[in-house]
Design a protein around this motif. Structure first.
Motif, PDB file in Angstrom:
ATOM      1  N   ARG A  17       0.796  -1.228   0.000  1.00 61.15           N
ATOM      2  CA  ARG A  17       0.000   0.000   0.000  1.00 61.15           C
ATOM      3  C   ARG A  17       0.829   1.278   0.000  1.00 61.15           C
ATOM      4  O   ARG A  17       0.280   2.356  -0.189  1.00 61.15           O
ATOM      5  CB  ARG A  17      -0.936   0.013   1.223  1.00 61.15           C
ATOM      6  N   PHE A  18       2.111   1.192   0.213  1.00 57.72           N
ATOM      7  CA  PHE A  18       2.942   2.399   0.258  1.00 57.72           C
ATOM      8  C   PHE A  18       3.219   2.854  -1.172  1.00 57.72           C
ATOM      9  O   PHE A  18       3.823   2.118  -1.967  1.00 57.72           O
ATOM     10  CB  PHE A  18       4.252   2.115   0.991  1.00 57.72           C
ATOM     11  N   ALA A  19       2.783   4.091  -1.501  1.00 57.63           N
ATOM     12  CA  ALA A  19       2.799   4.547  -2.893  1.00 57.63           C
ATOM     13  C   ALA A  19       4.102   5.211  -3.316  1.00 57.63           C
ATOM     14  O   ALA A  19       4.357   5.348  -4.509  1.00 57.63           O
ATOM     15  CB  ALA A  19       1.637   5.523  -3.133  1.00 57.63           C
ATOM     16  N   CYS A  20       4.936   5.638  -2.368  1.00 55.38           N
ATOM     17  CA  CYS A  20       6.150   6.377  -2.730  1.00 55.38           C
ATOM     18  C   CYS A  20       7.243   5.401  -3.161  1.00 55.38           C
ATOM     19  O   CYS A  20       7.920   4.800  -2.321  1.00 55.38           O
ATOM     20  CB  CYS A  20       6.634   7.242  -1.571  1.00 55.38           C
ATOM     21  N   LEU A  21       7.419   5.272  -4.455  1.00 55.44           N
ATOM     22  CA  LEU A  21       8.399   4.317  -4.972  1.00 55.44           C
ATOM     23  C   LEU A  21       9.819   4.724  -4.626  1.00 55.44           C
ATOM     24  O   LEU A  21      10.679   3.874  -4.379  1.00 55.44           O
ATOM     25  CB  LEU A  21       8.236   4.203  -6.489  1.00 55.44           C
ATOM     26  N   ALA A  22      10.101   6.037  -4.619  1.00 55.15           N
ATOM     27  CA  ALA A  22      11.439   6.501  -4.276  1.00 55.15           C
ATOM     28  C   ALA A  22      11.771   6.164  -2.832  1.00 55.15           C
ATOM     29  O   ALA A  22      12.890   5.752  -2.507  1.00 55.15           O
ATOM     30  CB  ALA A  22      11.552   8.005  -4.506  1.00 55.15           C
ATOM     31  N   GLY A  23      10.786   6.324  -1.938  1.00 56.48           N
ATOM     32  CA  GLY A  23      10.997   5.998  -0.537  1.00 56.48           C
ATOM     33  C   GLY A  23      11.231   4.514  -0.320  1.00 56.48           C
ATOM     34  O   GLY A  23      12.081   4.106   0.473  1.00 56.48           O
ATOM     35  N   ARG A  24      10.497   3.695  -1.049  1.00 58.33           N
ATOM     36  CA  ARG A  24      10.661   2.242  -0.940  1.00 58.33           C
ATOM     37  C   ARG A  24      12.054   1.820  -1.388  1.00 58.33           C
ATOM     38  O   ARG A  24      12.733   1.018  -0.742  1.00 58.33           O
ATOM     39  CB  ARG A  24       9.584   1.543  -1.766  1.00 58.33           C
ATOM     40  N   GLY A  31      19.061   4.256   2.399  1.00 54.57           N
ATOM     41  CA  GLY A  31      19.067   5.713   2.287  1.00 54.57           C
ATOM     42  C   GLY A  31      18.133   6.436   3.235  1.00 54.57           C
ATOM     43  O   GLY A  31      18.097   7.671   3.245  1.00 54.57           O
ATOM     44  N   ILE A  32      17.360   5.702   4.025  1.00 55.68           N
ATOM     45  CA  ILE A  32      16.427   6.315   4.968  1.00 55.68           C
ATOM     46  C   ILE A  32      17.023   6.301   6.367  1.00 55.68           C
ATOM     47  O   ILE A  32      17.403   5.245   6.883  1.00 55.68           O
ATOM     48  CB  ILE A  32      15.079   5.573   4.996  1.00 55.68           C
ATOM     49  N   THR A  33      17.105   7.470   6.980  1.00 55.75           N
ATOM     50  CA  THR A  33      17.487   7.568   8.388  1.00 55.75           C
ATOM     51  C   THR A  33      16.209   7.597   9.211  1.00 55.75           C
ATOM     52  O   THR A  33      15.364   8.478   9.023  1.00 55.75           O
ATOM     53  CB  THR A  33      18.312   8.841   8.647  1.00 55.75           C
ATOM     54  N   ALA A  59      25.649  14.892   7.399  1.00 58.63           N
ATOM     55  CA  ALA A  59      26.173  13.670   6.781  1.00 58.63           C
ATOM     56  C   ALA A  59      25.641  13.417   5.373  1.00 58.63           C
ATOM     57  O   ALA A  59      26.246  12.656   4.616  1.00 58.63           O
ATOM     58  CB  ALA A  59      25.836  12.464   7.656  1.00 58.63           C
ATOM     59  N   ALA A  60      24.526  14.038   5.006  1.00 59.11           N
ATOM     60  CA  ALA A  60      23.863  13.709   3.744  1.00 59.11           C
ATOM     61  C   ALA A  60      24.640  14.233   2.535  1.00 59.11           C
ATOM     62  O   ALA A  60      25.259  15.294   2.580  1.00 59.11           O
ATOM     63  CB  ALA A  60      22.449  14.279   3.732  1.00 59.11           C
ATOM     64  N   ASP A  61      24.586  13.463   1.462  1.00 58.39           N
ATOM     65  CA  ASP A  61      25.152  13.866   0.171  1.00 58.39           C
ATOM     66  C   ASP A  61      23.987  14.022  -0.798  1.00 58.39           C
ATOM     67  O   ASP A  61      23.509  13.054  -1.378  1.00 58.39           O
ATOM     68  CB  ASP A  61      26.138  12.805  -0.329  1.00 58.39           C
ATOM     69  N   TRP A  62      23.514  15.263  -0.959  1.00 53.18           N
ATOM     70  CA  TRP A  62      22.319  15.500  -1.778  1.00 53.18           C
ATOM     71  C   TRP A  62      22.587  15.294  -3.266  1.00 53.18           C
ATOM     72  O   TRP A  62      21.657  15.182  -4.054  1.00 53.18           O
ATOM     73  CB  TRP A  62      21.789  16.910  -1.537  1.00 53.18           C
ATOM     74  N   SER A  63      23.848  15.282  -3.665  1.00 51.55           N
ATOM     75  CA  SER A  63      24.172  15.088  -5.073  1.00 51.55           C
ATOM     76  C   SER A  63      24.183  13.615  -5.474  1.00 51.55           C
ATOM     77  O   SER A  63      24.261  13.288  -6.649  1.00 51.55           O
ATOM     78  CB  SER A  63      25.549  15.696  -5.384  1.00 51.55           C
ATOM     79  N   HIS A  64      24.103  12.740  -4.485  1.00 51.39           N
ATOM     80  CA  HIS A  64      24.138  11.300  -4.764  1.00 51.39           C
ATOM     81  C   HIS A  64      22.869  10.891  -5.514  1.00 51.39           C
ATOM     82  O   HIS A  64      21.797  11.438  -5.289  1.00 51.39           O
ATOM     83  CB  HIS A  64      24.246  10.516  -3.460  1.00 51.39           C
ATOM     84  N   ARG A  65      22.983   9.918  -6.383  1.00 53.85           N
ATOM     85  CA  ARG A  65      21.847   9.519  -7.217  1.00 53.85           C
ATOM     86  C   ARG A  65      20.733   8.858  -6.404  1.00 53.85           C
ATOM     87  O   ARG A  65      19.568   8.937  -6.763  1.00 53.85           O
ATOM     88  CB  ARG A  65      22.306   8.561  -8.318  1.00 53.85           C
ATOM     89  N   SER A  66      21.078   8.196  -5.322  1.00 57.96           N
ATOM     90  CA  SER A  66      20.077   7.499  -4.522  1.00 57.96           C
ATOM     91  C   SER A  66      19.307   8.495  -3.650  1.00 57.96           C
ATOM     92  O   SER A  66      19.881   9.399  -3.060  1.00 57.96           O
ATOM     93  CB  SER A  66      20.741   6.449  -3.635  1.00 57.96           C
ATOM     94  N   PHE A  67      18.001   8.306  -3.563  1.00 56.21           N
ATOM     95  CA  PHE A  67      17.136   9.159  -2.759  1.00 56.21           C
ATOM     96  C   PHE A  67      17.420   8.919  -1.275  1.00 56.21           C
ATOM     97  O   PHE A  67      17.687   7.798  -0.849  1.00 56.21           O
ATOM     98  CB  PHE A  67      15.679   8.836  -3.068  1.00 56.21           C
ATOM     99  N   THR A  68      17.369   9.991  -0.489  1.00 60.29           N
ATOM    100  CA  THR A  68      17.568   9.862   0.953  1.00 60.29           C
ATOM    101  C   THR A  68      16.539  10.710   1.683  1.00 60.29           C
ATOM    102  O   THR A  68      16.055  11.726   1.153  1.00 60.29           O
ATOM    103  CB  THR A  68      18.995  10.289   1.355  1.00 60.29           C
ATOM    104  N   SER A  69      16.172  10.307   2.879  1.00 55.26           N
ATOM    105  CA  SER A  69      15.139  11.007   3.641  1.00 55.26           C
ATOM    106  C   SER A  69      15.328  10.714   5.128  1.00 55.26           C
ATOM    107  O   SER A  69      15.953   9.723   5.501  1.00 55.26           O
ATOM    108  CB  SER A  69      13.753  10.532   3.184  1.00 55.26           C
ATOM    109  N   PHE A  70      14.768  11.596   5.966  1.00 56.88           N
ATOM    110  CA  PHE A  70      14.776  11.395   7.417  1.00 56.88           C
ATOM    111  C   PHE A  70      13.338  11.135   7.849  1.00 56.88           C
ATOM    112  O   PHE A  70      12.439  11.940   7.561  1.00 56.88           O
ATOM    113  CB  PHE A  70      15.322  12.627   8.127  1.00 56.88           C
ATOM    114  N   PHE A 151      10.972  13.931   6.357  1.00 57.31           N
ATOM    115  CA  PHE A 151      11.640  15.167   5.952  1.00 57.31           C
ATOM    116  C   PHE A 151      12.401  14.898   4.653  1.00 57.31           C
ATOM    117  O   PHE A 151      13.389  14.164   4.634  1.00 57.31           O
ATOM    118  CB  PHE A 151      12.603  15.628   7.050  1.00 57.31           C
ATOM    119  N   ASN A 152      11.920  15.502   3.568  1.00 58.64           N
ATOM    120  CA  ASN A 152      12.516  15.309   2.254  1.00 58.64           C
ATOM    121  C   ASN A 152      13.172  16.607   1.785  1.00 58.64           C
ATOM    122  O   ASN A 152      12.552  17.675   1.825  1.00 58.64           O
ATOM    123  CB  ASN A 152      11.457  14.869   1.238  1.00 58.64           C
ATOM    124  N   SER A 153      14.394  16.507   1.310  1.00 61.98           N
ATOM    125  CA  SER A 153      15.199  17.675   0.969  1.00 61.98           C
ATOM    126  C   SER A 153      14.750  18.352  -0.319  1.00 61.98           C
ATOM    127  O   SER A 153      14.591  17.701  -1.354  1.00 61.98           O
ATOM    128  CB  SER A 153      16.664  17.244   0.818  1.00 61.98           C
TER     129      SER A 153
END
Length: 230
Positions: A17-24, A31-33, A59-70, A151-153
């Motif tokens: 049921r979780f719709a956010c594919l990037a988060g998954r 990549g999720i803290t 610590a985050a590298d926003w230029s990295h290709r992989s999605f990251t979130s807190f 929290f998404n950048s």
């Protein structure tokens, strides 16, 4: 408690049921803290979150290709309705700002006025889009086992747009949302038209809605980056 909470959050994010594919994808790639706190809307949670989010930004590298979130989850209260959740969300963000503003200015290039189109929530001088999820959310794909704030950048959003991936990602999420619930999340229709603060809790807003958040007076001046004295 923290270990059990992480297991439950993982089942939610990797569930059907979780719709956010990037988060998954980000969860699978580490990549999720995730941090779990006791009570939403409390001084103790705000103090700990300010420290944890500052570490995350550093610590985050926003230029990295992989999605990251807190992701912040809370042990209580459970099962509140959407109005009460929205109250708690803004109480938590207000208390978090009071802690954060002792050390950091508002994110450069973004308004601290939650009614403004240019608003973005700031922590450690970094702009975030905040997504609230809870057990009684009207969208089935946003019902985690705990109250949750993601929290998404904005810097990461800008990178995704610059790489021409934004529209494709949004279309995939909308298709999954339609398959799950039969329609598109109405909050998506306001995208970039009104203040993003209207979408944080997930509850549709009347045109005259007033956000209860207020930045400290010195944050309403032109934004600067980096720490500053309290």
């Amino acid at each position: 408690m923290t270990v059990d909470a992480r297991d439950e959050v993982e089942r939610f994010i990797l569930g059907d049921r979780f719709a956010c594919l990037a988060g998954r994808s980000a969860w699978r790639k580490g990549g999720i803290t995730h941090r779990h706190y006791d009570q939403m809307g409390s001084d103790d949670s705000a103090r700990l979150m300010a420290l944890d989010l500052a570490d995350f930004v550093t610590a985050a590298d926003w230029s990295h290709r992989s999605f990251t979130s807190f992701i912040a989850t809370f042990e209580r209260p459970r099962g509140v309705d959407e109005l009460r959740f929205e109250e708690l969300l803004w109480e938590q963000l207000q208390l978090l700002h009071e802690q954060d503003s002792r050390s950091y200015r508002w994110a450069e290039g973004h308004s601290s006025d939650p009614q403004a189109r240019e608003f973005a929530y700031s922590v450690a001088g970094h702009p975030f889009f905040v997504i609230g999820l809870h057990e009684t959310h009207r969208r089935w794909g946003r019902r985690p086992p705990f109250p949750m704030l993601a929290f998404n950048s904005h810097e990461q959003f800008d990178r995704i747009k610059g790489a021409k991936m934004w529209d494709r990602l949004a279309e995939k999420i909308r298709k999954q949302d339609i398959q799950l619930q039969g329609d598109i999340n109405p909050n998506l229709l306001e995208y970039e038209e009104l203040s993003e603060a209207r979408r944080y809790s997930g509850r549709p807003k009347p045109a005259d809605w007033q956000c209860p958040f207020a930045a400290r007076e010195d944050e309403r001046e032109p934004a600067l980056t980096g720490p500053h004295p309290a």
